[in-house]
Design an enzyme around this catalytic site. Structure first.
Site, PDB file in Angstrom:
ATOM      1  N   GLU A  25       0.842  -1.195   0.000  1.00  0.00           N
ATOM      2  CA  GLU A  25       0.000   0.000   0.000  1.00  0.00           C
ATOM      3  C   GLU A  25       0.880   1.249   0.000  1.00  0.00           C
ATOM      4  O   GLU A  25       2.040   1.198   0.426  1.00  0.00           O
ATOM      5  CB  GLU A  25      -0.887  -0.035   1.262  1.00  0.00           C
ATOM      6  CG  GLU A  25      -1.806   1.156   1.410  1.00  0.00           C
ATOM      7  CD  GLU A  25      -2.872   0.960   2.503  1.00  0.00           C
ATOM      8  OE1 GLU A  25      -2.780  -0.017   3.273  1.00  0.00           O
ATOM      9  OE2 GLU A  25      -3.791   1.794   2.563  1.00  0.00           O
ATOM     10  N   ASN A 172     -12.385  -1.206  -0.909  1.00  0.00           N
ATOM     11  CA  ASN A 172     -11.690  -1.846   0.206  1.00  0.00           C
ATOM     12  C   ASN A 172     -12.309  -1.387   1.521  1.00  0.00           C
ATOM     13  O   ASN A 172     -12.563  -0.190   1.708  1.00  0.00           O
ATOM     14  CB  ASN A 172     -10.206  -1.439   0.210  1.00  0.00           C
ATOM     15  CG  ASN A 172      -9.503  -1.806   1.515  1.00  0.00           C
ATOM     16  OD1 ASN A 172      -9.224  -2.985   1.772  1.00  0.00           O
ATOM     17  ND2 ASN A 172      -9.244  -0.818   2.373  1.00  0.00           N
ATOM     18  N   GLU A 173     -12.562  -2.297   2.391  1.00  0.00           N
ATOM     19  CA  GLU A 173     -13.105  -1.979   3.726  1.00  0.00           C
ATOM     20  C   GLU A 173     -14.176  -0.889   3.624  1.00  0.00           C
ATOM     21  O   GLU A 173     -14.122   0.131   4.325  1.00  0.00           O
ATOM     22  CB  GLU A 173     -11.981  -1.594   4.703  1.00  0.00           C
ATOM     23  CG  GLU A 173     -11.034  -2.746   4.968  1.00  0.00           C
ATOM     24  CD  GLU A 173     -10.147  -2.592   6.206  1.00  0.00           C
ATOM     25  OE1 GLU A 173     -10.090  -1.499   6.784  1.00  0.00           O
ATOM     26  OE2 GLU A 173      -9.520  -3.601   6.605  1.00  0.00           O
ATOM     27  N   GLU A 301      -5.954  -9.269   3.553  1.00  0.00           N
ATOM     28  CA  GLU A 301      -5.142  -8.623   4.596  1.00  0.00           C
ATOM     29  C   GLU A 301      -5.117  -9.544   5.808  1.00  0.00           C
ATOM     30  O   GLU A 301      -6.169  -9.844   6.386  1.00  0.00           O
ATOM     31  CB  GLU A 301      -5.711  -7.248   4.984  1.00  0.00           C
ATOM     32  CG  GLU A 301      -5.512  -6.214   3.891  1.00  0.00           C
ATOM     33  CD  GLU A 301      -5.949  -4.812   4.270  1.00  0.00           C
ATOM     34  OE1 GLU A 301      -5.842  -4.450   5.466  1.00  0.00           O
ATOM     35  OE2 GLU A 301      -6.395  -4.092   3.364  1.00  0.00           O
TER      36      GLU A 301
HETATM   37  O1  AHR Z   1      -2.932  -2.703   6.235  1.00  0.00           O
HETATM   38  C1  AHR Z   1      -3.215  -1.508   6.880  1.00  0.00           C
HETATM   39  C2  AHR Z   1      -4.680  -1.134   6.782  1.00  0.00           C
HETATM   40  O2  AHR Z   1      -5.451  -2.068   7.463  1.00  0.00           O
HETATM   41  C3  AHR Z   1      -5.285  -1.110   5.412  1.00  0.00           C
HETATM   42  O3  AHR Z   1      -5.056   0.069   4.735  1.00  0.00           O
HETATM   43  C4  AHR Z   1      -6.735  -1.276   5.682  1.00  0.00           C
HETATM   44  O4  AHR Z   1      -7.419  -1.919   4.624  1.00  0.00           O
HETATM   45  C5  AHR Z   1      -6.769  -2.073   6.974  1.00  0.00           C
HETATM   46  O5  AHR Z   1      -7.599  -1.495   7.894  1.00  0.00           O
END
Ligand code: AHR
Length: 496
Positions: A25, A172-173, A301
């Site tokens: 990231e 994402n999330e 993740e």
């Molecule tokens: O990996 C760190 C963060 O954790 C990511 O950006 C997010 O998707 C998760 O909450």
């Protein structure tokens, strides 16, 4: 003596190489410094990518890389990261550390990195703050092979041929940093956005839940599939699941990476083992709509999340990596292997210098972490066939935290060799194991082991405290292989 039963006749499924995937990231020193230093750097590089890091990653075998986030993905506007670098937009990375993001690593650089690593690309799109058009144009820019406004732009930026993008994440999330949405709202957006991901070769990943949020899975699956007409098949190839091992009881006190006691060791193991329960419970909900398991659980993740190292930017999530991380990696990977009928990809968070990394860097220095060596040892499982195995494992632990001591998974690779990986979670016990192979005469066993004190780790000053060693405490006798696995270790046996 403990018994392990292995039956190579009983094939349990294909272990997708993508289970051994990674995640990078725009966060801290993960991409900038860790992977990408720019062409003008004094650190040896090829088109800006660190040569030392790329070589180490290739040796470990990276099958797929997820990018650009994470939370960053739902704030990322891909057009900021193309074209001449001097004209790329500079902005603040509001999520991670409040530092300047100069967009010098963008789509072309990510694809170059994937080419250098020889891995598949998993691009995560922006639903939280991006439009359908923006997402659709990104896919067109990357993968379309024909005349279109985006392919003209791509060629103007120096790339005529399309790239291959194997996986595309639609947000994402989105229950949190990706827009704070309800499951029904997100699922309807998912249905809409994915329609315009117009490349039939892309596998589309829908945003799944955080840990045990079963309600999210239920409502997303229901909204996407209930009463679904035939033409909506192909709507979803994967549903993500995020699960971090956080030893502390609150996010404010996650616990230190290198300083912990035995209770915390076993607590960390116990929390890690919960991933199996989560895969089963989310999988059961998915079974209702997808009994043939066409939609994969994508654990994109996972890993340990500790307090940041003292003196570092709290937004950079930089942490050390010990034998505890090695065990956590070994356990997770064995569990993913054993659930390869549903788990189609997993991406440890994150590749370099962020959370549970395989590599740490400081200037021109680089160290391989204990987690790196686990991925290195387990690489033979990539694209292999999972076979039936059962290992007797007595409980181990302290008065407060008890866990099964040993965890294994076994596969047969392309060359017809059996690969057994075992973790010993105990901090005190060596276990004598007799493995019994059905219809298999073992001719030769090659063993590799990673072992050390629970908090052993590699530093820039002492980079080889934890490293792989040959394992010879093993005898074969026809269909039986006997070995002694020491405490706090991860073992790989390759049987011919
Ligand atoms: O990996 C760190 C963060 O954790 C990511 O950006 C997010 O998707 C998760 O909450």
């Amino acid at each position: 003596m403990l018994k392990m039963y292995i039956n190579p006749n009983v094939k349990r499924g294909h272990i997708n190489k993508e289970i051994y995937g990674h995640f990078a990231e725009h966060l801290g020193r993960g991409i900038y410094e860790g992977l990408y230093v720019g062409e003008d750097s004094t650190i040896p590089n090829t088109k800006g990518m660190r040569n030392d890091v790329v070589a180490a990653l290739k040796a470990m075998k990276v099958p797929v890389l997820r990018w650009p986030g994470g939370c960053f993905a739902d704030e990322y506007h891909w057009k900021d990261g193309i074209g001449p670098k001097e004209t790329r937009k500079k902005m603040i990375n509001t999520h991670w550390g409040g530092v300047v993001e100069d967009n010098s690593f963008g789509t072309h650089e990510f694809m170059e990195l994937c080419e250098q690593l020889g891995c598949e690309a998993y691009v995560n799109g922006n639903v939280g703050s991006g439009s359908v058009q923006e997402m659709s144009e990104w896919v067109e820019y990357m993968t379309f092979d024909g005349l279109s406004p985006m392919t003209v732009l791509r060629e103007k930026n120096g790339r005529k041929e399309p790239w291959k993008v194997k996986y595309f994440g639609v947000g994402n999330e989105n229950w949190g940093c990706g827009g704070n949405m309800t499951p029904e709202y997100y699922a309807n957006l998912y249905r809409r956005y994915q329609t315009y991901v117009r490349d039939n070769n892309i596998s589309k990943i829908c945003c799944g839940s955080n840990g045990e949020d079963l309600d999210w899975t239920k409502k997303v699956m229901e909204t996407c599939f209930k009463g679904t007409p035939g033409h909506l098949h192909g709507l979803m190839d994967g549903l993500s699941l995020h699960y971090y091992t956080v030893p502390g009881d609150t996010w404010d006190q996650k616990g230190a990476a290198t300083e912990f006691d035995e209770d915390t060791w076993y607590k960390t193991m116990k929390k890690t083992l919960r991933i199996e329960e989560l895969i089963n419970r989310h999988g059961t909900i998915m079974d209702e709509y997808d009994p043939e398991k066409n939609i994969g659980i994508i654990v994109d993740e996972w890993g340990n999340w500790f307090d940041v190292e003292v003196g570092t930017n709290p937004g950079f999530l930089y942490q050390q990596n010990t034998m505890r991380d090695a065990l956590v990696a070994g356990i997770n990977l064995n569990i993913f292997n054993k659930h390869c009928d549903r788990v189609k990809m997993a991406n440890i968070a994150q590749m370099i210098n962020v959370l549970q990394s395989v590599i740490l860097t400081e200037g021109e220095k680089m160290v391989l972490t204990p987690t790196y060596y686990v991925f290195y040892m387990y690489q033979k499982h990539q694209d292999a066939t999972l076979v039936d195995s059962y290992l007797q494992a007595p409980l181990t632990g302290t008065e407060i935290y008890q866990v099964p001591s040993l965890h294994e998974s076994v596969s047969i690779d392309e060359e017809g060799h059996l690969n057994i990986t075992i973790t010993n979670l105990s901090l005190s016990e060596t276990y004598e194991v007799d493995s019994i192979l059905t219809d298999w005469e073992a001719k030769n066993v090659k063993g590799t082991i990673l072992t050390g004190k629970m908090d052993a780790h590699n530093t820039f000053e002492n980079p080889e405290v934890v490293k792989l060693a040959d394992f010879t405490d093993c005898t074969i006798n026809g269909q039986s292989i006997r070995f002694n696995i020491p405490p706090c270790s991860v073992l790989h046996l390759e049987v011919k």
